[in-house]
Design a protein around this motif. Structure first.
Motif, PDB file in Angstrom:
ATOM      1  N   ILE A   1      65.487 144.028  78.444  1.00  0.00           N
ATOM      2  CA  ILE A   1      64.308 143.285  78.911  1.00  0.00           C
ATOM      3  C   ILE A   1      63.043 143.856  78.273  1.00  0.00           C
ATOM      4  N   VAL A   2      62.925 145.191  78.299  1.00  0.00           N
ATOM      5  CA  VAL A   2      61.737 145.834  77.715  1.00  0.00           C
ATOM      6  C   VAL A   2      61.578 145.417  76.255  1.00  0.00           C
ATOM      7  N   ASP A   3      62.687 145.370  75.538  1.00  0.00           N
ATOM      8  CA  ASP A   3      62.653 144.954  74.138  1.00  0.00           C
ATOM      9  C   ASP A   3      62.115 143.523  74.004  1.00  0.00           C
ATOM     10  N   ILE A   4      62.628 142.631  74.854  1.00  0.00           N
ATOM     11  CA  ILE A   4      62.215 141.219  74.807  1.00  0.00           C
ATOM     12  C   ILE A   4      60.732 141.059  75.177  1.00  0.00           C
ATOM     13  N   ILE A   5      60.345 141.665  76.289  1.00  0.00           N
ATOM     14  CA  ILE A   5      58.986 141.400  76.794  1.00  0.00           C
ATOM     15  C   ILE A   5      57.897 142.082  75.955  1.00  0.00           C
ATOM     16  N   THR A   6      58.228 143.219  75.339  1.00  0.00           N
ATOM     17  CA  THR A   6      57.199 143.840  74.495  1.00  0.00           C
ATOM     18  C   THR A   6      57.026 143.033  73.200  1.00  0.00           C
ATOM     19  N   LYS A   7      58.108 142.417  72.728  1.00  0.00           N
ATOM     20  CA  LYS A   7      57.993 141.535  71.552  1.00  0.00           C
ATOM     21  C   LYS A   7      57.084 140.341  71.884  1.00  0.00           C
ATOM     22  N   ILE A   8      57.277 139.785  73.081  1.00  0.00           N
ATOM     23  CA  ILE A   8      56.459 138.646  73.524  1.00  0.00           C
ATOM     24  C   ILE A   8      54.988 139.069  73.584  1.00  0.00           C
ATOM     25  N   SER A   9      54.745 140.244  74.174  1.00  0.00           N
ATOM     26  CA  SER A   9      53.364 140.709  74.308  1.00  0.00           C
ATOM     27  C   SER A   9      52.724 141.015  72.959  1.00  0.00           C
ATOM     28  N   ALA A  10      53.510 141.551  72.022  1.00  0.00           N
ATOM     29  CA  ALA A  10      52.977 141.805  70.687  1.00  0.00           C
ATOM     30  C   ALA A  10      52.526 140.484  70.071  1.00  0.00           C
ATOM     31  N   PHE A  11      53.322 139.444  70.261  1.00  0.00           N
ATOM     32  CA  PHE A  11      52.994 138.099  69.774  1.00  0.00           C
ATOM     33  C   PHE A  11      51.698 137.602  70.435  1.00  0.00           C
ATOM     34  N   ASP A  12      51.616 137.747  71.754  1.00  0.00           N
ATOM     35  CA  ASP A  12      50.443 137.238  72.477  1.00  0.00           C
ATOM     36  C   ASP A  12      49.172 138.019  72.146  1.00  0.00           C
ATOM     37  N   ILE A  13      49.289 139.333  72.118  1.00  0.00           N
ATOM     38  CA  ILE A  13      48.110 140.160  71.782  1.00  0.00           C
ATOM     39  C   ILE A  13      47.608 139.786  70.383  1.00  0.00           C
ATOM     40  N   ASP A  14      48.548 139.561  69.475  1.00  0.00           N
ATOM     41  CA  ASP A  14      48.203 139.158  68.111  1.00  0.00           C
ATOM     42  C   ASP A  14      47.412 137.847  68.114  1.00  0.00           C
ATOM     43  N   ASN A  15      47.666 137.013  69.105  1.00  0.00           N
ATOM     44  CA  ASN A  15      46.964 135.726  69.208  1.00  0.00           C
ATOM     45  C   ASN A  15      45.811 135.747  70.224  1.00  0.00           C
ATOM     46  N   GLY A  16      45.445 136.953  70.639  1.00  0.00           N
ATOM     47  CA  GLY A  16      44.305 137.081  71.545  1.00  0.00           C
ATOM     48  C   GLY A  16      44.596 136.703  72.987  1.00  0.00           C
ATOM     49  N   LEU A  17      45.876 136.692  73.355  1.00  0.00           N
ATOM     50  CA  LEU A  17      46.255 136.342  74.734  1.00  0.00           C
ATOM     51  C   LEU A  17      46.668 137.595  75.509  1.00  0.00           C
ATOM     52  N   PRO A  18      46.556 137.567  76.838  1.00  0.00           N
ATOM     53  CA  PRO A  18      46.941 138.754  77.630  1.00  0.00           C
ATOM     54  C   PRO A  18      48.450 139.026  77.586  1.00  0.00           C
ATOM     55  N   PRO A  19      48.847 140.298  77.746  1.00  0.00           N
ATOM     56  CA  PRO A  19      50.255 140.696  77.606  1.00  0.00           C
ATOM     57  C   PRO A  19      51.112 140.412  78.837  1.00  0.00           C
ATOM     58  N   LEU A  20      52.003 139.430  78.704  1.00  0.00           N
ATOM     59  CA  LEU A  20      52.842 138.993  79.830  1.00  0.00           C
ATOM     60  C   LEU A  20      53.852 140.042  80.298  1.00  0.00           C
ATOM     61  N   ASN A  21      54.151 141.026  79.461  1.00  0.00           N
ATOM     62  CA  ASN A  21      55.112 142.065  79.870  1.00  0.00           C
ATOM     63  C   ASN A  21      54.639 142.802  81.127  1.00  0.00           C
ATOM     64  N   GLU A  22      53.326 142.801  81.347  1.00  0.00           N
ATOM     65  CA  GLU A  22      52.740 143.510  82.489  1.00  0.00           C
ATOM     66  C   GLU A  22      53.136 142.905  83.833  1.00  0.00           C
ATOM     67  N   LEU A  23      53.671 141.685  83.798  1.00  0.00           N
ATOM     68  CA  LEU A  23      54.057 141.025  85.049  1.00  0.00           C
ATOM     69  C   LEU A  23      55.474 141.400  85.475  1.00  0.00           C
ATOM     70  N   VAL A  24      56.177 142.127  84.604  1.00  0.00           N
ATOM     71  CA  VAL A  24      57.540 142.553  84.934  1.00  0.00           C
ATOM     72  C   VAL A  24      57.475 143.955  85.523  1.00  0.00           C
ATOM     73  N   VAL A  25      57.924 144.076  86.771  1.00  0.00           N
ATOM     74  CA  VAL A  25      57.677 145.319  87.510  1.00  0.00           C
ATOM     75  C   VAL A  25      58.921 145.907  88.175  1.00  0.00           C
ATOM     76  N   VAL A  26      58.802 147.171  88.551  1.00  0.00           N
ATOM     77  CA  VAL A  26      59.830 147.870  89.303  1.00  0.00           C
ATOM     78  C   VAL A  26      59.666 147.492  90.777  1.00  0.00           C
ATOM     79  N   LYS A  27      60.778 147.223  91.440  1.00  0.00           N
ATOM     80  CA  LYS A  27      60.717 146.762  92.830  1.00  0.00           C
ATOM     81  C   LYS A  27      60.029 147.782  93.741  1.00  0.00           C
ATOM     82  N   LYS A  28      60.255 149.055  93.458  1.00  0.00           N
ATOM     83  CA  LYS A  28      59.743 150.123  94.313  1.00  0.00           C
ATOM     84  C   LYS A  28      58.218 150.220  94.288  1.00  0.00           C
ATOM     85  N   THR A  29      57.634 150.024  93.107  1.00  0.00           N
ATOM     86  CA  THR A  29      56.199 150.270  92.955  1.00  0.00           C
ATOM     87  C   THR A  29      55.365 149.010  92.760  1.00  0.00           C
TER      88      THR A  29
END
Ligand code: ZN
Length: 228
Positions: A50-78
């Motif tokens: 998952i980390v591999d997938i979502i960081t690739k997505i965020s790299a794409f979005d940041i490159d296009n000036g969009l916020p990083p969606l990987n930040e919405l994926v979280v650990v249940k505990k925290t």
């Protein structure tokens, strides 16, 4: 982006918009995400994929000036991403060549909600306002965040940060501690820092929750000045 990355990105946009039912409001846990994108069972090694997938997505979005969606994926505990802020940031920089302009997980999450959600500026109904105020006062929230709440009151000197109201009755200050970011209805406890909280008087607290994404003290002041 490949098929799974595109599929995951579409899902994360729906999460940001609040259109996907998840444990945490507008966030998704690693396991929840996995169950939405794969037929395979959750288990060892899945999180890394998952980390591999979502960081690739965020790299794409940041490159296009969009916020990083990987930040919405979280650990249940925290309720926060499982990786250090700095390591995600350097990874994205390596991959896209661009620096993410956000300073923290919370700031990046907020940017995602604001950018992707057309609903954040929607006005809350009377009932929803009460719900928002009540959520900041739930027992779970107070128990888990007692120290932070006390520290916030101390720093704000028990004074409303929107209108300056300060009142003590029978030795007790009439002041609410408001959570700046929307809380999940079920958890009501996603506080990580004293910076996520702010003191508001009962009136201003109600005004804050008149919008789905709570108004900031500055926005509340403006509402009061305008008188509407
Ligand atoms: Zn006030």
């Amino acid at each position: 982006m490949n098929t799974i990355e595109k599929k995951t990105r579409t899902l994360l946009i729906r999460v940001a918009q609040g259109k996907k039912q998840t444990i945490f409001s507008r966030l998704i846990t690693y396991k929840e995400l996995w169950e939405n994108i794969s037929e395979e069972k959750w288990g060892r090694g899945r999180k890394d994929r998952i980390v591999d997938i979502i960081t690739k997505i965020s790299a794409f979005d940041i490159d296009n000036g969009l916020p990083p969606l990987n930040e919405l994926v979280v650990v249940k505990k925290t309720g926060l991403p499982g990786e250090e802020w700095s390591s995600i940031k350097s990874y994205i920089k390596k991959r896209s060549g661009k620096t993410s302009p956000y300073r923290s997980h919370i700031e990046a999450q907020q940017a995602c909600w604001e950018y992707w959600s057309s609903e954040v500026n929607v006005t809350n109904t009377e009932g929803k306002v009460e719900e928002g105020v009540a959520q900041d006062k739930t027992v779970v929230f107070r128990k888990r965040n007692q120290t932070l709440v006390a520290e916030r009151k101390k720093r704000d000197k028990n004074t409303c940060q929107a209108c300056g109201y300060k009142m003590r009755v029978h030795g007790k200050y009439i002041i609410d501690v408001h959570h700046k970011y929307p809380l999940s209805a079920s958890e009501g406890a996603r506080v990580t820092s004293v910076k996520d909280l702010v003191c508001l008087c009962p009136n201003c607290h109600r005004i804050a929750h008149t919008k789905k994404f709570p108004l900031s003290p500055k926005e509340i002041s403006r509402v009061i000045e305008r008188g509407s």
